[in-house]
Design a protein around this motif. Structure first.
Motif, PDB file in Angstrom:
ATOM      1  N   LEU A 203      39.559  37.870  42.117  1.00 19.34           N
ATOM      2  CA  LEU A 203      40.877  38.297  42.588  1.00 19.34           C
ATOM      3  C   LEU A 203      40.963  39.811  42.714  1.00 19.34           C
ATOM      4  O   LEU A 203      40.733  40.531  41.748  1.00 19.34           O
ATOM      5  N   SER A 204      41.321  40.294  43.915  1.00 16.39           N
ATOM      6  CA  SER A 204      41.452  41.728  44.126  1.00 16.39           C
ATOM      7  C   SER A 204      42.896  42.196  43.955  1.00 16.39           C
ATOM      8  O   SER A 204      43.138  43.376  43.732  1.00 16.39           O
ATOM      9  N   LYS A 205      43.851  41.295  44.035  1.00 17.38           N
ATOM     10  CA  LYS A 205      45.258  41.654  43.881  1.00 17.38           C
ATOM     11  C   LYS A 205      45.648  41.461  42.422  1.00 17.38           C
ATOM     12  O   LYS A 205      45.160  40.557  41.759  1.00 17.38           O
ATOM     13  N   PRO A 206      46.560  42.297  41.905  1.00 17.07           N
ATOM     14  CA  PRO A 206      46.878  42.198  40.482  1.00 17.07           C
ATOM     15  C   PRO A 206      47.571  40.896  40.088  1.00 17.07           C
ATOM     16  O   PRO A 206      47.390  40.415  38.982  1.00 17.07           O
ATOM     17  N   ILE A 207      48.342  40.308  41.023  1.00 14.93           N
ATOM     18  CA  ILE A 207      49.072  39.086  40.684  1.00 14.93           C
ATOM     19  C   ILE A 207      49.311  38.261  41.946  1.00 14.93           C
ATOM     20  O   ILE A 207      49.638  38.808  43.001  1.00 14.93           O
ATOM     21  N   VAL A 208      49.109  36.948  41.832  1.00 20.35           N
ATOM     22  CA  VAL A 208      49.321  36.015  42.946  1.00 20.35           C
ATOM     23  C   VAL A 208      49.794  34.679  42.385  1.00 20.35           C
ATOM     24  O   VAL A 208      49.694  34.422  41.186  1.00 20.35           O
ATOM     25  N   LYS A 209      50.288  33.832  43.277  1.00 25.63           N
ATOM     26  CA  LYS A 209      50.566  32.444  42.890  1.00 25.63           C
ATOM     27  C   LYS A 209      49.825  31.544  43.859  1.00 25.63           C
ATOM     28  O   LYS A 209      49.586  31.896  45.016  1.00 25.63           O
ATOM     29  N   ASN A 210      49.433  30.387  43.357  1.00 21.35           N
ATOM     30  CA  ASN A 210      48.711  29.408  44.157  1.00 21.35           C
ATOM     31  C   ASN A 210      49.710  28.366  44.633  1.00 21.35           C
ATOM     32  O   ASN A 210      50.223  27.590  43.845  1.00 21.35           O
ATOM     33  N   GLN A 211      49.973  28.346  45.908  1.00 15.96           N
ATOM     34  CA  GLN A 211      50.977  27.424  46.437  1.00 15.96           C
ATOM     35  C   GLN A 211      50.487  25.989  46.529  1.00 15.96           C
ATOM     36  O   GLN A 211      51.270  25.106  46.804  1.00 15.96           O
ATOM     37  N   ASN A 212      49.216  25.751  46.278  1.00  8.93           N
ATOM     38  CA  ASN A 212      48.714  24.376  46.286  1.00  8.93           C
ATOM     39  C   ASN A 212      48.962  23.662  44.968  1.00  8.93           C
ATOM     40  O   ASN A 212      48.728  22.480  44.856  1.00  8.93           O
ATOM     41  N   GLU A 213      49.425  24.373  43.971  1.00 10.55           N
ATOM     42  CA  GLU A 213      49.687  23.782  42.671  1.00 10.55           C
ATOM     43  C   GLU A 213      51.167  23.430  42.555  1.00 10.55           C
ATOM     44  O   GLU A 213      52.033  24.220  42.909  1.00 10.55           O
ATOM     45  N   ILE A 214      51.453  22.278  42.037  1.00 11.77           N
ATOM     46  CA  ILE A 214      52.841  21.858  41.849  1.00 11.77           C
ATOM     47  C   ILE A 214      53.545  22.791  40.869  1.00 11.77           C
ATOM     48  O   ILE A 214      54.703  23.130  41.040  1.00 11.77           O
ATOM     49  N   SER A 215      52.848  23.239  39.845  1.00 11.09           N
ATOM     50  CA  SER A 215      53.461  24.073  38.814  1.00 11.09           C
ATOM     51  C   SER A 215      53.611  25.529  39.229  1.00 11.09           C
ATOM     52  O   SER A 215      54.268  26.293  38.554  1.00 11.09           O
ATOM     53  N   GLU A 216      53.006  25.919  40.334  1.00 10.25           N
ATOM     54  CA  GLU A 216      53.090  27.282  40.842  1.00 10.25           C
ATOM     55  C   GLU A 216      52.731  28.316  39.778  1.00 10.25           C
ATOM     56  O   GLU A 216      53.502  29.220  39.474  1.00 10.25           O
ATOM     57  N   ASN A 217      51.570  28.141  39.203  1.00  9.30           N
ATOM     58  CA  ASN A 217      51.099  29.092  38.208  1.00  9.30           C
ATOM     59  C   ASN A 217      50.918  30.470  38.817  1.00  9.30           C
ATOM     60  O   ASN A 217      50.623  30.605  40.008  1.00  9.30           O
ATOM     61  N   LEU A 218      51.048  31.476  37.984  1.00 16.77           N
ATOM     62  CA  LEU A 218      50.720  32.837  38.373  1.00 16.77           C
ATOM     63  C   LEU A 218      49.325  33.147  37.863  1.00 16.77           C
ATOM     64  O   LEU A 218      48.932  32.729  36.772  1.00 16.77           O
ATOM     65  N   TYR A 219      48.581  33.901  38.663  1.00 18.95           N
ATOM     66  CA  TYR A 219      47.237  34.333  38.310  1.00 18.95           C
ATOM     67  C   TYR A 219      47.177  35.845  38.440  1.00 18.95           C
ATOM     68  O   TYR A 219      47.883  36.446  39.260  1.00 18.95           O
ATOM     69  N   CYS A 220      46.337  36.447  37.631  1.00 19.91           N
ATOM     70  CA  CYS A 220      46.206  37.899  37.690  1.00 19.91           C
ATOM     71  C   CYS A 220      44.739  38.285  37.600  1.00 19.91           C
ATOM     72  O   CYS A 220      43.886  37.481  37.235  1.00 19.91           O
ATOM     73  N   ASN A 221      44.480  39.540  37.897  1.00 18.81           N
ATOM     74  CA  ASN A 221      43.122  40.044  37.770  1.00 18.81           C
ATOM     75  C   ASN A 221      42.981  40.811  36.449  1.00 18.81           C
ATOM     76  O   ASN A 221      43.948  40.962  35.685  1.00 18.81           O
ATOM     77  N   ALA A 222      41.784  41.286  36.183  1.00 20.26           N
ATOM     78  CA  ALA A 222      41.495  41.980  34.928  1.00 20.26           C
ATOM     79  C   ALA A 222      42.299  43.267  34.794  1.00 20.26           C
ATOM     80  O   ALA A 222      42.659  43.666  33.681  1.00 20.26           O
ATOM     81  N   HIS A 223      42.619  43.916  35.906  1.00 19.91           N
ATOM     82  CA  HIS A 223      43.399  45.154  35.867  1.00 19.91           C
ATOM     83  C   HIS A 223      44.801  44.886  35.304  1.00 19.91           C
ATOM     84  O   HIS A 223      45.282  45.627  34.438  1.00 19.91           O
ATOM     85  N   PHE A 224      45.459  43.827  35.770  1.00 19.37           N
ATOM     86  CA  PHE A 224      46.784  43.460  35.272  1.00 19.37           C
ATOM     87  C   PHE A 224      46.697  43.087  33.786  1.00 19.37           C
ATOM     88  O   PHE A 224      47.499  43.541  32.965  1.00 19.37           O
ATOM     89  N   LYS A 225      45.724  42.260  33.441  1.00 20.96           N
ATOM     90  CA  LYS A 225      45.528  41.843  32.046  1.00 20.96           C
ATOM     91  C   LYS A 225      45.312  43.060  31.151  1.00 20.96           C
ATOM     92  O   LYS A 225      45.900  43.159  30.067  1.00 20.96           O
ATOM     93  N   SER A 226      44.499  43.988  31.590  1.00 21.20           N
ATOM     94  CA  SER A 226      44.235  45.205  30.809  1.00 21.20           C
ATOM     95  C   SER A 226      45.496  46.036  30.616  1.00 21.20           C
ATOM     96  O   SER A 226      45.706  46.612  29.543  1.00 21.20           O
ATOM     97  N   ALA A 227      46.329  46.104  31.648  1.00 14.94           N
ATOM     98  CA  ALA A 227      47.588  46.855  31.534  1.00 14.94           C
ATOM     99  C   ALA A 227      48.492  46.236  30.471  1.00 14.94           C
ATOM    100  O   ALA A 227      49.083  46.948  29.656  1.00 14.94           O
ATOM    101  N   ILE A 228      48.592  44.907  30.472  1.00 11.76           N
ATOM    102  CA  ILE A 228      49.406  44.216  29.462  1.00 11.76           C
ATOM    103  C   ILE A 228      48.887  44.545  28.063  1.00 11.76           C
ATOM    104  O   ILE A 228      49.658  44.856  27.152  1.00 11.76           O
ATOM    105  N   GLU A 229      47.588  44.492  27.897  1.00 14.83           N
ATOM    106  CA  GLU A 229      46.978  44.752  26.596  1.00 14.83           C
ATOM    107  C   GLU A 229      47.085  46.227  26.203  1.00 14.83           C
ATOM    108  O   GLU A 229      47.410  46.555  25.065  1.00 14.83           O
TER     109      GLU A 229
END
Length: 163
Positions: free
Chosen positions: A126-152
């Protein structure tokens, strides 16, 4: 960059006390209730209809009831405290919209992710910091390592990551 699914960090954190039915009157009459309830799945931008609302967090019986810095709301959305907004706002702004909510005299923001991918199968890192997968019923959010690192790095509490 690696890809992570964003999840709530257990049940120790309070949840936003706001349902889509609480704000349904803000939308035009031509939009069906079902379409509005599925705003995340429909990738509907809410800014044109949004009026800031006052709300709070709901306590969960039998849990610590900590206030989150960042947490899920509905579908592909996150709730950001003023601190989380200050640290993450510029990073994720190009990938969605911020909707203000007032909680205990402070402005929190619901981040409505509008960046979508159609599948996670075979997706390159993933090159974008945050996305959602529209093929999933639950509409999970996904992030890349850069976003995760910022949270931490900023020690923001309320979400966790699943690889």
């Amino acid at each position: 960059m690696s890809m992570y699914r964003i999840e709530n960090q257990g049940f120790d954190y309070q949840e936003l006390d706001l349902e889509i039915d609480d704000i349904i009157d803000q939308f035009p009459d031509y939009m069906s209730t079902l379409y509005i309830h599925d705003f995340s799945k429909n990738n509907l931008a809410l800014t044109p209809y949004w009026k800031p609302v006052a709300t709070g967090f709901s306590e969960i019986n039998g849990n610590e009831n900590l206030l989150p810095d960042i947490t899920y709301w509905i579908g592909g959305t996150l709730v950001l405290s003023p601190v989380a907004y200050r640290y993450l706002g510029e990073l994720i702004r190009p990938h969605g919209e911020f909707l203000p909510v007032h909680i205990d005299g402070q402005t929190y923001y619901i981040f409505n992710c509008l960046e979508t991918i159609n599948s996670l199968t075979g997706v390159t890192p993933l090159s974008k910091p945050i996305v959602k997968n529209q093929n999933e019923i639950s509409e999970n959010l996904y992030c890349n390592a850069h976003f995760k690192s910022a949270i931490e790095e900023f020690d923001l509490k309320g979400i966790s990551f699943c690889h």
